[in-house]
Design an enzyme around this catalytic site. Structure first.
Site, PDB file in Angstrom:
ATOM      1  N   HIS A  40       0.882  -1.186   0.216  1.00 24.75           N
ATOM      2  CA  HIS A  40      -0.016  -0.120   0.044  1.00 24.75           C
ATOM      3  C   HIS A  40       0.890   1.207   0.040  1.00 24.75           C
ATOM      4  CE1 HIS A  40      -1.991   3.234   2.607  1.00 24.75           C
ATOM      5  NE2 HIS A  40      -2.823   2.994   1.696  1.00 24.75           N
ATOM      6  N   HIS A 114       2.198  10.865  -1.403  1.00 25.55           N
ATOM      7  CA  HIS A 114       1.421  10.307  -0.451  1.00 25.55           C
ATOM      8  C   HIS A 114       1.532  11.348   0.664  1.00 25.55           C
ATOM      9  CE1 HIS A 114       0.035   7.381   3.185  1.00 25.55           C
ATOM     10  NE2 HIS A 114      -0.892   8.092   2.528  1.00 25.55           N
TER      11      HIS A 114
END
Length: 320
Positions: A40, A114
């Site tokens: 992830h 991110h």
């Protein structure tokens, strides 16, 4: 560390090449019926502390404050090893989130993101993946490109065209077409071992796949996460298609985030380390009830995550 079955006594001796070492009866089942380890936010180990904050939105105004960027990085870093090391460890699915920096002089230069942008650009990383795929032709890689940030309407079409063109040129004949027979043996016979999933309409490109469903709990509570994933696996799991069961914990998108990011002596990695062993135990128990395909996690090189997921294929081998 090895896996064996009653039907086939061959063992996994290297997670670097685990697919080629699976029992022979699994070589002809669909890839979406295999248990595949995934990561992830795969590039989050490379976040640039000097980049502006791009998410969450409420923290963007704090981009000029070093301490704010440091906090974002501390709670956005979900992986600690490079893409190559993740590949060597046995990870075969990669969650790659793409962004373009505002006012970048290079119109088609893209990065991962991110919370912050990465140091390394997209093309450099994709070349590293391509080189690895060439060295390991029997390992099937799934690259999921999504969350395109900074793709303003005026240039979005140009950026997607450029990126898709680069991918097709780079991987070439190694790309698995959406109409190809989807088993290990058929991919090996054709010399193909890369699937690219793209979260943007690409109907004109048969060798670029549509978005692979990614199911996750959207919570920091492992009990709630297990409950939500259990519901999906038992009632809404896609049939005859790839799907991702995401074990990743997710920070709240509202003011509740403060109860986490204001912990001066804690970070997301520590929270994950505390919760991952329990989640992996749940995966093993749930796999005995419902099929698992791609299982994605944070900190994929920790807590025997890869080993646990790969060993789920022993159940599939016995059923085959």
């Amino acid at each position: 560390m090895a896996m064996s079955t009653k039907k086939d006594e061959r063992k996994i001796t290297s997670y670097c090449d685990w697919m080629s070492q699976l029992p022979v009866e699994l070589h002809d089942i669909p890839l979406y019926d295999l248990a595949i380890p995934g990561s992830h936010d795969s590039m989050s180990y490379d976040l640039d502390i000097d980049s502006p904050i791009i998410e969450p939105d409420r923290l963007k105004i704090l981009s000029k404050i070093y301490c704010a960027r440091k906090i974002v990085r501390k709670w956005a870093t979900t992986q600690e090893e490079t893409i190559t090391k993740q590949l060597d460890a046995g990870v075969r699915y990669f969650d790659l989130r793409i962004a373009r920096k505002a006012r970048d002089s290079n119109a088609t230069q893209l990065y991962f993101h991110h919370g912050l942008y990465t140091h390394t650009d997209v093309e450099t990383v994709l070349k590293e993946i391509k080189d690895w795929a060439e060295r390991h032709p029997k390992e099937i890689l799934i690259l999921a490109l999504s969350n395109f940030k900074g793709f303003d309407k005026a240039i979005a079409a140009q950026l997607h065209k450029h990126l898709i063109g680069f991918i097709k040129t780079l991987f070439g004949a190694k790309l698995i077409h959406i109409r190809d027979k989807l088993t290990l043996r058929s991919c090996w016979d054709k010399g193909k071992n890369v699937i690219v999933s793209y979260d943007y309409p690409t109907t004109q490109h048969g060798d670029i796949w549509s978005k692979i469903p990614y199911f996750y709990g959207d919570t920091m509570n492992t009990t709630k996460l297990e409950s939500k994933l259990r519901h999906v696996l038992e009632t809404a799991r896609p049939v005859k298609y790839f799907f991702v069961c995401g074990l990743n914990l997710t920070l709240p998108g509202d003011f509740r985030i403060l109860q986490y990011i204001l912990r001066l002596c804690d970070n997301l990695a520590n929270v994950i380390r505390r919760g991952l062993p329990r989640l992996l135990l749940w995966v093993k128990q749930q796999a005995a009830k419902t099929p698992m395909n791609i299982v994605a996690s944070d900190l994929v090189t920790r807590n025997d995550f890869v080993k646990t997921v790969i060993e789920l294929n022993a159940l599939k081998s016995v059923r085959a």
